[in-house]
Scaffold this motif. Sequence first.
Motif, short mmCIF file in Angstrom:
data_model
loop_
_atom_site.label_atom_id
_atom_site.label_comp_id
_atom_site.label_asym_id
_atom_site.label_seq_id
_atom_site.Cartn_x
_atom_site.Cartn_y
_atom_site.Cartn_z
N THR A 80 0.82 -1.22 0.00
CA THR A 80 0.00 0.00 0.00
C THR A 80 0.85 1.27 0.00
OG1 THR A 80 -0.11 0.04 2.42
CG2 THR A 80 -1.84 -1.18 1.27
N ARG A 81 2.19 1.09 0.07
CA ARG A 81 3.12 2.22 0.09
C ARG A 81 2.91 3.12 1.31
NH1 ARG A 81 7.04 0.73 -2.79
NH2 ARG A 81 7.76 2.87 -3.11
N ARG A 82 2.40 2.55 2.38
CA ARG A 82 2.29 3.32 3.63
C ARG A 82 3.68 3.53 4.21
NH1 ARG A 82 0.09 0.53 7.52
NH2 ARG A 82 -0.35 -1.43 6.46
N LEU A 83 3.95 4.75 4.65
CA LEU A 83 5.28 5.08 5.14
C LEU A 83 5.46 4.65 6.60
CD1 LEU A 83 5.76 8.69 3.72
CD2 LEU A 83 6.47 6.53 2.71
N SER A 84 6.70 4.43 6.96
CA SER A 84 7.05 4.28 8.38
C SER A 84 7.22 5.69 8.94
CB SER A 84 8.35 3.48 8.53
OG SER A 84 8.76 3.48 9.88
N ALA A 85 6.40 6.04 9.94
CA ALA A 85 6.39 7.40 10.47
C ALA A 85 6.52 7.37 11.99
CB ALA A 85 5.12 8.11 10.03
N THR A 189 -6.11 1.00 2.28
CA THR A 189 -5.96 0.89 0.83
C THR A 189 -4.67 1.56 0.38
OG1 THR A 189 -7.23 2.93 0.53
CG2 THR A 189 -8.45 0.85 0.48
N ALA A 190 -4.32 1.28 -0.87
CA ALA A 190 -3.10 1.86 -1.41
C ALA A 190 -3.22 3.38 -1.54
CB ALA A 190 -2.80 1.25 -2.78
N SER A 191 -2.08 4.06 -1.42
CA SER A 191 -2.08 5.51 -1.57
C SER A 191 -2.40 5.86 -3.02
CB SER A 191 -0.72 6.07 -1.17
OG SER A 191 0.30 5.49 -1.95
N PRO A 192 -2.84 7.09 -3.35
CA PRO A 192 -2.80 8.26 -2.47
C PRO A 192 -3.89 8.23 -1.40
CG PRO A 192 -3.82 8.84 -4.54
CD PRO A 192 -3.32 7.44 -4.71
N HIS A 193 -3.50 8.66 -0.20
CA HIS A 193 -4.45 8.73 0.92
C HIS A 193 -5.39 9.92 0.73
CE1 HIS A 193 -2.10 5.68 2.90
NE2 HIS A 193 -1.01 6.42 2.84
N SER A 194 -6.59 9.78 1.26
CA SER A 194 -7.55 10.88 1.19
C SER A 194 -8.35 11.04 2.47
CB SER A 194 -8.51 10.67 0.01
OG SER A 194 -9.21 9.45 0.16
N GLY A 195 -8.41 9.98 3.28
CA GLY A 195 -9.23 10.04 4.50
C GLY A 195 -8.79 11.11 5.47
N PHE A 196 -7.49 11.41 5.49
CA PHE A 196 -6.98 12.39 6.45
C PHE A 196 -7.54 13.79 6.19
CE2 PHE A 196 -4.09 12.96 2.94
CZ PHE A 196 -3.77 14.31 2.96
N LEU A 197 -8.08 14.00 4.99
CA LEU A 197 -8.66 15.30 4.67
C LEU A 197 -9.95 15.54 5.44
CD1 LEU A 197 -8.12 15.20 0.81
CD2 LEU A 197 -6.75 16.45 2.50
N LYS A 198 -10.57 14.47 5.95
CA LYS A 198 -11.83 14.58 6.66
C LYS A 198 -11.76 14.09 8.11
CE LYS A 198 -14.39 13.67 2.36
NZ LYS A 198 -15.36 12.76 1.68
N ILE A 199 -10.83 13.18 8.41
CA ILE A 199 -10.77 12.55 9.73
C ILE A 199 -9.45 12.90 10.40
CG2 ILE A 199 -10.91 10.37 11.00
CD1 ILE A 199 -12.36 9.20 8.55
N PRO A 200 -9.47 13.68 11.48
CA PRO A 200 -8.22 14.10 12.12
C PRO A 200 -7.35 12.93 12.58
CG PRO A 200 -10.05 15.43 12.91
CD PRO A 200 -10.65 14.33 12.08
N ALA A 201 -7.97 11.82 13.02
CA ALA A 201 -7.19 10.68 13.51
C ALA A 201 -6.32 10.06 12.43
CB ALA A 201 -8.13 9.63 14.09
N LEU A 202 -6.60 10.35 11.16
CA LEU A 202 -5.82 9.79 10.07
C LEU A 202 -4.67 10.70 9.67
CD1 LEU A 202 -8.65 8.29 7.83
CD2 LEU A 202 -7.17 7.14 9.47
N ILE A 203 -4.48 11.79 10.39
CA ILE A 203 -3.30 12.64 10.20
C ILE A 203 -2.17 12.05 11.03
CG2 ILE A 203 -2.31 14.93 10.47
CD1 ILE A 203 -5.15 16.06 10.20
N ASN A 204 -1.11 11.63 10.39
CA ASN A 204 -0.02 10.92 11.06
C ASN A 204 -0.59 9.81 11.93
OD1 ASN A 204 2.67 10.36 11.57
ND2 ASN A 204 2.79 11.73 13.33
N PRO A 205 -1.24 8.82 11.33
CA PRO A 205 -2.02 7.85 12.09
C PRO A 205 -1.17 6.84 12.86
CG PRO A 205 -1.94 7.22 9.80
CD PRO A 205 -1.28 8.57 9.89
N ALA A 206 -1.77 6.28 13.90
CA ALA A 206 -1.16 5.16 14.63
C ALA A 206 -1.56 3.88 13.90
CB ALA A 206 -1.64 5.14 16.07
N GLU A 207 -0.79 3.52 12.89
CA GLU A 207 -1.11 2.34 12.09
C GLU A 207 0.00 1.31 12.22
OE1 GLU A 207 -1.63 4.08 8.25
OE2 GLU A 207 0.51 4.22 7.84
N PRO A 208 -0.35 0.03 12.12
CA PRO A 208 0.66 -1.01 12.27
C PRO A 208 1.45 -1.22 10.98
CG PRO A 208 -1.48 -2.01 11.91
CD PRO A 208 -1.71 -0.52 11.98
N ALA A 209 2.73 -1.45 11.13
CA ALA A 209 3.54 -1.86 9.99
C ALA A 209 3.23 -3.31 9.65
CB ALA A 209 5.02 -1.68 10.31
#
Length: 463
Positions: A80-85, A189-209
């Motif tokens: 999904t090309r999710r980054l390690s952040a 889902t694969a990037s480009p991400h779009s949910g963060f534009l509406k949901i604050p929790a998806l800004i720099n999210p706590a997601e598992p690698a």
Amino acid sequence: MQKFLLPLKKFLLVGLLLAAPHASLWAQRGNPDVAYAGQSIDQMIAAFMAEEKISGMAVAIVQAPYITRVTGYGLGDVATRRLSASHTMFDIGQMANAYLAVAILQLVEGNKLRLEDAVAKFVPAAPTDLTVGQAIRRGDETSRWLAPLIEKAGGQSAEDHIRANQIERLGLRHTTFGSALPSLLWEKTASPHSGFLKIPALINPAEPATGYAGASPVAVPSGLRIYASAEDISLWDISLAGEILIASPALRKWLYSAPEGAVSSGPWYFPGHKGLMVTTGSSAGFTSLLSRFTDASELLCVTLLANREDVDLTQLARRIAGAYDARLGPPLATSRLRAQQSPFPVKETMGRLEKILRDRGTKIIARIDHAQAAQEAKLQLAPTEELIFGNPAAGTLLMQANPAVVIDLPLRAAAWEKDDAVWLTATDPMAITADHGIKGRDALTLKMRAAIDSALREAVAAP
């Protein structure tokens, strides 16, 4: 004249500072010149990830009570090309035993357990001669009893106990359990991400690698799995220093020091540097490490997380520590070698390595005691030994590529004592092939390096 002398004094002062040993500058807290052997931390990690074929990593540095660095590198998930952040969570593997050990000490502090109690008193399936203290200190051999022991003695599952008494107590927002992953909110889902534009929790999210064994993703196994960000591990690490998790100084001392004559205390390993304690994990497609320099003059901690299984993070962690304080890193002369600090004397260290290599079928060509040779020459030398070893099946392939590589073969290992520290080192096959311009042998030399690293780690580990 006075006007002339003042600039001259400033010039001389600057010259003295520039001429001073670089290590003295490294030892200063807040020094921005963070490098080891001419490499920045970013350069070290980038090279390490490329060599070890790691897609994602995270690092955090504690200079107590501060967390001065939290950085993600690469991809937490390749598909999904999710980054390690900074909030990406990695499975910490067997490092979870350190959290379990803290939970048990909390129960001891709450008078619900005693270290001398038999585990079988609470968990009938456990060996009858196994005490609570032994269950912690024997490490992976007995760690399977820690979670059921917490549940029976504490009246709640190990997950619930750790959540209430460690995660929530410390306000850790980026630590969870494998069982909770399906309920987490992140863009799957694969990037480009779009949910963060509406949901604050998806800004720099706590997601598992996603964890990988080689290039293949690994499913989350059942059982107690702790996922944590490097920053949260650092917050947990800082809390170990005082009364936040375990109030009793005696219990903290018991947990964070090895028994007499031992080099490990369950989840913690003590490499020989005064005050240094290390806990690691490697399973389910992940590798983790937390090293704590607890001496009052140092107070530096390094957390490293990688989403690839069976990676040696110990050497990288020591070089990163050396970037902050030269006293904490391996000797600069070992920057192109594989290196581990040993808690054993030189002779025992080399004896352990020789046995490990022999047991693995490696050909031992010679073992040299340089201190004894120096004595015969009526000179003095601290304990220093060398081991010459090799595998003709691997070495021949390198010589076929470039006959000149024979000058650096067979491989060598050496152990020496200096400044009350024993270091075990070995030549690096990847450095050798790079020096001789050998191409197309990366898989072979990486395999050779991994075998050497494994042998070095085993040689300096608990008996």
